[in-house]
Design a protein around this motif. Sequence first.
Motif, PDB file in Angstrom:
ATOM      1  N   ASP A 136       1.523   8.006  -4.277  1.00  0.00           N
ATOM      2  CA  ASP A 136       2.985   8.303  -4.826  1.00  0.00           C
ATOM      3  C   ASP A 136       2.991   8.197  -6.313  1.00  0.00           C
ATOM      4  O   ASP A 136       2.834   7.019  -7.012  1.00  0.00           O
ATOM      5  CB  ASP A 136       3.752   6.951  -4.383  1.00  0.00           C
ATOM      6  N   PRO A 137       3.272   9.087  -7.182  1.00  0.00           N
ATOM      7  CA  PRO A 137       3.171   9.373  -8.261  1.00  0.00           C
ATOM      8  C   PRO A 137       4.328   8.683  -9.212  1.00  0.00           C
ATOM      9  O   PRO A 137       4.477   8.307 -10.258  1.00  0.00           O
ATOM     10  CB  PRO A 137       3.107  10.618  -8.709  1.00  0.00           C
ATOM     11  N   THR A 138       5.249   7.977  -8.410  1.00  0.00           N
ATOM     12  CA  THR A 138       6.490   7.360  -8.976  1.00  0.00           C
ATOM     13  C   THR A 138       6.329   5.961  -9.237  1.00  0.00           C
ATOM     14  O   THR A 138       7.160   5.323  -9.735  1.00  0.00           O
ATOM     15  CB  THR A 138       7.774   7.523  -8.060  1.00  0.00           C
ATOM     16  N   TYR A 139       5.111   5.486  -8.593  1.00  0.00           N
ATOM     17  CA  TYR A 139       4.913   3.868  -8.497  1.00  0.00           C
ATOM     18  C   TYR A 139       3.951   3.674  -9.652  1.00  0.00           C
ATOM     19  O   TYR A 139       2.744   4.153  -9.854  1.00  0.00           O
ATOM     20  CB  TYR A 139       4.331   3.573  -7.165  1.00  0.00           C
ATOM     21  N   HIS A 140       4.259   2.693 -10.659  1.00  0.00           N
ATOM     22  CA  HIS A 140       3.515   2.490 -11.852  1.00  0.00           C
ATOM     23  C   HIS A 140       2.904   1.115 -11.878  1.00  0.00           C
ATOM     24  O   HIS A 140       2.184   0.667 -12.933  1.00  0.00           O
ATOM     25  CB  HIS A 140       4.073   2.812 -13.185  1.00  0.00           C
TER      26      HIS A 140
ATOM     27  N   GLN B 171       0.537  -0.485  -0.784  1.00  0.00           N
ATOM     28  CA  GLN B 171       0.824  -0.800  -2.341  1.00  0.00           C
ATOM     29  C   GLN B 171       0.335  -1.820  -2.645  1.00  0.00           C
ATOM     30  O   GLN B 171       0.313  -3.051  -1.927  1.00  0.00           O
ATOM     31  CB  GLN B 171       2.333  -0.513  -2.703  1.00  0.00           C
TER      32      GLN B 171
ATOM     33  N   GLU C 170      -4.359   8.422 -15.262  1.00  0.00           N
ATOM     34  CA  GLU C 170      -3.628   9.559 -14.943  1.00  0.00           C
ATOM     35  C   GLU C 170      -4.843  10.693 -15.067  1.00  0.00           C
ATOM     36  O   GLU C 170      -4.594  11.851 -14.258  1.00  0.00           O
ATOM     37  CB  GLU C 170      -2.621   9.845 -16.091  1.00  0.00           C
TER      38      GLU C 170
ATOM     39  N   ARG D 292       0.168   3.077  -4.823  1.00  0.00           N
ATOM     40  CA  ARG D 292       0.744   3.091  -3.726  1.00  0.00           C
ATOM     41  C   ARG D 292       0.335   4.518  -2.697  1.00  0.00           C
ATOM     42  O   ARG D 292       0.592   5.710  -3.358  1.00  0.00           O
ATOM     43  CB  ARG D 292       2.378   3.464  -3.850  1.00  0.00           C
TER      44      ARG D 292
END
Length: 285
Positions: A268-272, A219, A227, A276
Amino acid sequence: MDVTIPRTTRIDVIGRLQNSFAQMLQSLNYHMKSVRFVSDQTRLRNEELLQATRMVQEADRQKTTFIQNVTHQIRTPLNIIMGFAQVLSDAGNGNLSDDDLKNVTDTLNHNATQLRRMVQMLFDSSDSGLNEEMNCDKTDTLLCVQAAQEAADVIRQHYPDVDISIHTQLADDFALITNRNYFMRSLLELVYNAAKYSDGKHIELQVSADEAMVNFVVQDQGNGIPESEIEHLFKFFTKVDDLSEGLGLGLPLAKRHAQNLGGDVVLDPTYHAGCRFILTIPNTN
């Protein structure tokens, strides 16, 4: 043709005429249905042909763009290597200081490594490379923590100012059985991208394991990936734009290598805060 003429049981002239017209109408309807069927099939085939033509034209465009891209990507480090080779040749009488000589050799080594990396990716993306990969042995003992440290060390050689931290609770002797060569190609690609496209100051390589999988999480912090581009991230020969650096092969090959080893590479779509990526490999020992 929408008129219906019923048959009659009359045997006089009018009856025979009505039955003749009914027979003629039935025959015309049959042939018209055949003509409509042939027409519909022809229209469908024409649409398929038009779509195939567009696909061929797009493939030809992508081929031309890819060749131009490869030519540019290879020519740049080649020009640098040739230029610095000339500098070394001209400095044969000792005009270069030790620091200058180190900078020149480091630059030569960096660009030579870039060339070797591109050539390896081109081979891996070919049919020969795929066949070689599918038939590779998965019998190497891989020390997981050592592999993470090695990947970080390799990247630091080319990006000495990049800060890469390693986090793990695994023992130094924790190992799994896989193909070390293809695994390291996947891991190095993820760390390489993190070093190249992030802020270079907050790169973390996390190593963990459960009963089924060993997880290597890379990460960083930076702009991340738009996106709109995420769905194309692992498609071969696809880049954010045609002018960006790279061949559009690194992440697709990293994912394919991992999948061939029984694992995967996912974003990892939850890491902004940046990117990651998670590389998973079966926990076999």
